[in-house]
Design an enzyme around this catalytic site. Structure first.
Site, mmCIF file in Angstrom:
data_model
loop_
_atom_site.group_PDB
_atom_site.id
_atom_site.type_symbol
_atom_site.label_atom_id
_atom_site.label_comp_id
_atom_site.label_asym_id
_atom_site.label_seq_id
_atom_site.Cartn_x
_atom_site.Cartn_y
_atom_site.Cartn_z
ATOM 1 N N THR A 399 0.838 -1.200 0.000
ATOM 2 C CA THR A 399 0.000 0.000 0.000
ATOM 3 C C THR A 399 0.869 1.244 0.000
ATOM 4 O O THR A 399 2.047 1.176 0.317
ATOM 5 C CB THR A 399 -0.902 -0.038 1.254
ATOM 6 O OG1 THR A 399 -1.663 -1.226 1.215
ATOM 7 C CG2 THR A 399 -1.837 1.132 1.361
ATOM 8 N N GLY A 488 0.674 -0.068 5.658
ATOM 9 C CA GLY A 488 1.163 -0.885 6.777
ATOM 10 C C GLY A 488 0.167 -1.886 7.299
ATOM 11 O O GLY A 488 0.239 -2.279 8.464
HETATM 12 N N1 GLU Z 1 -5.285 -4.134 2.269
HETATM 13 C C1 GLU Z 1 -5.012 -3.473 3.492
HETATM 14 C C2 GLU Z 1 -6.203 -2.651 3.941
HETATM 15 O O1 GLU Z 1 -6.954 -2.205 3.131
HETATM 16 C C3 GLU Z 1 -3.844 -2.568 3.391
HETATM 17 C C4 GLU Z 1 -2.609 -3.331 3.211
HETATM 18 C C5 GLU Z 1 -1.388 -2.533 3.495
HETATM 19 O O2 GLU Z 1 -1.404 -1.467 4.020
HETATM 20 O O3 GLU Z 1 -0.338 -2.971 3.164
HETATM 21 O O4 GLU Z 1 -6.345 -2.447 5.095
#
Ligand code: GLU
Length: 590
Positions: A399, A488
């Site tokens: 992300t 994160g």
């Molecule tokens: N997919 C996660 C979310 O939407 C985020 C993943 C990440 O921050 O690496 O919470």
């Protein structure tokens, strides 16, 4: 007892001179008109160029997003989703945009269960067609540009197209992440990750039976991606959601070499972004506005700060034992509620107002004692909800966060994602971008062993719960004061809440706020302290803080906490930026 007191005294004295801007640590940058902070220098440069041409924050975001998809492919791209919090200076309003991926129409509760009804392993589900949600990023860019753009749409794609054709050098971070994924494979021929030959050839050097990540510094050209961007620039995003490209995306999902998924061209054609009311709450006279469901970010950050408001931090320093203890307990309480109640509110009733209700938070704050509570149970917030069981889904890192303030006074906070490193690992053939694996953010089990449905279970067309916490903080006169957010996984929530506290409570500038080592407790057994990184984070008395917290019942784990905070502070007519050196953050603008 005596020894502990001594340790703390030394620690506090040591800290007070360090905040002023410890030598060797990254320093904040200041501009007068506009600013953009992203996780990559090329993306920052693209955003800065658009701002300089008179573009709005929304315009700059399109350029940043399209370049990030090229140069930070492990984290974000047009095959993924995003959340935006946007302040429009013309109307004085704040909106949020939900561009979260959604489950295909054919998805069922058992999506991640094996034939015996047991949940699939995470890697099996991740590296498959099952995990791919319908992407939201292209529609998000178009929606923001239609509503808030000032420059012509095709112009915003020029940096991405030029960079793709000219090539870019692979960063150490991207190369290391390829290495990490290759390590999961039984052999170079028998591959679980990078099973897709297109992605494999793009990221991996192979000779016979050996393969290794392309090294940092390798020049990468991506003509397919340039072609895709050209199509979007000329035809708009219908070129993505309908016709040949939609067919190619659906076909890549349905023909996945590990496990096929069901996403169809019709799923793509029906995708829509949704404008939602922001989740706002007052913290120390500032109004903090963030993303509501399907993200848990706004509510969890709100609960943590709402609980911290019960403690006097005026004579405290950021790494004081008390601060870390209270924050860890506030996180425990917030995560207990998050895990039980938060999911896509178009499918389940989330007691959002109740979770931020003042009396409720006062009741919850009374549970914070002098010692670590251990795992806490969710509360019963006022409001309507079904009898859910908890979902402990917590994720890793794929992300990026973008913060932009333009010369017109608009502010944009966007967290954008393809979920895990390199999404689901498949590049759409001939199109030059990776697919996401966002659906693994759903609970793999639809009901708890005691038979309660899980709010965040898979359902057709539903959006999986997120932790992404883009936020804009307004001062007591409703002026934009701070733009913040981070990647994160579920640690995003703690990183973001901590960044707000570091600025508002401890008076740190955005870079100092980022440089402070992190501490987290996601209602798990351990309280996690960040291992300091030389020249990146503030050094601190790790042993002293560990001992002090252990004396209060904490089980401490020391681990890396690779946030990617992008912060802009607006104050006194200036913009002060902070970029996270735990990743490749940079600040641009003038
Ligand atoms: N997919 C996660 C979310 O939407 C985020 C993943 C990440 O921050 O690496 O919470």
């Amino acid at each position: 007892m005596k020894r502990r007191w001594l340790t703390i005294t030394v620690c506090v004295t040591a800290l007070s001179w360090q905040w002023a801007g410890a030598k060797g640590l990254p320093q904040a940058q200041t501009t007068q008109r506009e600013m953009v902070v992203t996780a990559n220098p090329l993306a920052t440069a693209a955003g800065a160029k658009i701002l300089k041409m008179g573009g709005s924050a929304a315009d700059a975001m399109v350029a940043v997003q399209t370049v990030l998809g090229l140069v930070e492919p492990q984290s974000t791209g047009i095959g993924g989703g995003a959340f935006i919090v946007y302040f429009d200076s013309e109307t004085g309003t704040t909106m949020t945009l939900d561009a979260r991926e959604k489950a295909p129409a054919a998805a069922t509760e058992g999506l991640f269960l094996d034939p015996d009804g047991n949940p699939l392993g995470f890697v099996t589900a991740w590296q498959s067609g099952l995990s791919v949600g319908v992407p939201g990023v292209p529609r998000m860019m178009e929606h923001m540009h239609r509503k808030y753009g000032r420059l012509p749409w095709p112009l915003l794609f020029v940096p991405g197209i030029v960079q793709s054709l000219k090539g870019f050098t692979l960063t150490r971070r991207t190369s290391d992440q390829v290495t990490g994924l290759l390590a999961l494979n039984p052999s170079c021929e028998d591959r679980l990750t990078f099973r897709d030959p297109v992605a494999f050839n793009y990221f991996v050097d192979s000779e016979g039976t050996t393969c290794s990540a392309k090294p940092a510094g390798t020049k990468i050209v991506n003509r397919d991606y340039a072609q895709t961007l050209k199509l979007l620039a000329i035809q708009g995003t219908d070129a993505f959601y309908t016709g040949a490209m939609a067919n190619d995306i659906a076909s890549a999902v349905q023909n996945d070499l590990n496990i096929p998924g069901t996403m169809s061209p019709s799923d793509l054609a029906h995708y829509e972004v949704i404008e939602r009311e922001p989740v706002c709450f007052v913290y120390r006279e500032n109004n903090v506005c963030g993303m509501g469901p399907p993200s848990s970010g706004g509510l969890a950050v709100g609960q943590i700060l709402g609980l911290m408001a019960h403690f006097d931090l005026s004579d405290k320093q950021p790494l004081d034992e008390d601060v870390v203890h209270w924050f860890s307990q506030a996180m425990r309480l917030a995560f207990a509620d998050r895990n039980k109640y938060v999911a896509d509110s178009d499918f389940v009733s989330v007691p959002s107002a109740g979770m931020l209700n003042k009396d409720y938070l006062t009741e919850r704050a009374a549970l914070i004692g002098p010692n670590d509570s251990g795992s806490v149970a969710p509360g019963v917030p006022p409001g309507k909800f079904d009898p859910y069981g908890p979902d402990f889904t917590a994720k890793t890192s794929g992300t990026s966060h973008v913060a932009i303030v333009d010369r017109y006074g608009n502010a944009l906070s966007m967290t954008t994602t393809i979920e895990s490193s390199f999404g689901n690992g498949v590049m759409v053939p001939g199109r030059g971008f990776l697919l996401n694996n966002e659906l693994t953010d759903f609970s793999f089990i639809p009901t708890t062993p005691s038979g309660d449905p899980v709010a965040n279970r898979v359902q057709a067309n539903k959006r999986p719960r997120s932790s992404m916490s883009p936020a804009i903080v307004f001062d007591d006169r409703d002026r934009v004061a701070l733009v913040t957010g981070s990647p994160g996984g579920s640690r995003i929530i703690g990183y973001t809440a901590q960044s707000i506290m570091n600025v508002l409570d401890f008076g740190l500038d955005p870079q100092q706020a980022i440089n402070v080592p992190h501490y987290q407790n996601r209602n798990t057994t351990t309280t996690d302290l960040e291992i300091p990184i030389p020249n990146v984070t503030l050094d601190y008395d790790v042993d002293g803080l560990t001992t002090a917290l252990e004396n209060r019942g904490h089980i401490i784990t020391l681990i890396e906490q690779t946030s990617g905070l992008s912060l802009i502070r607006v104050t006194g007519g200036q913009l002060i930026g902070g970029a996270d050196q735990r990743r490749d953050g940079t600040i641009g603008g003038r």
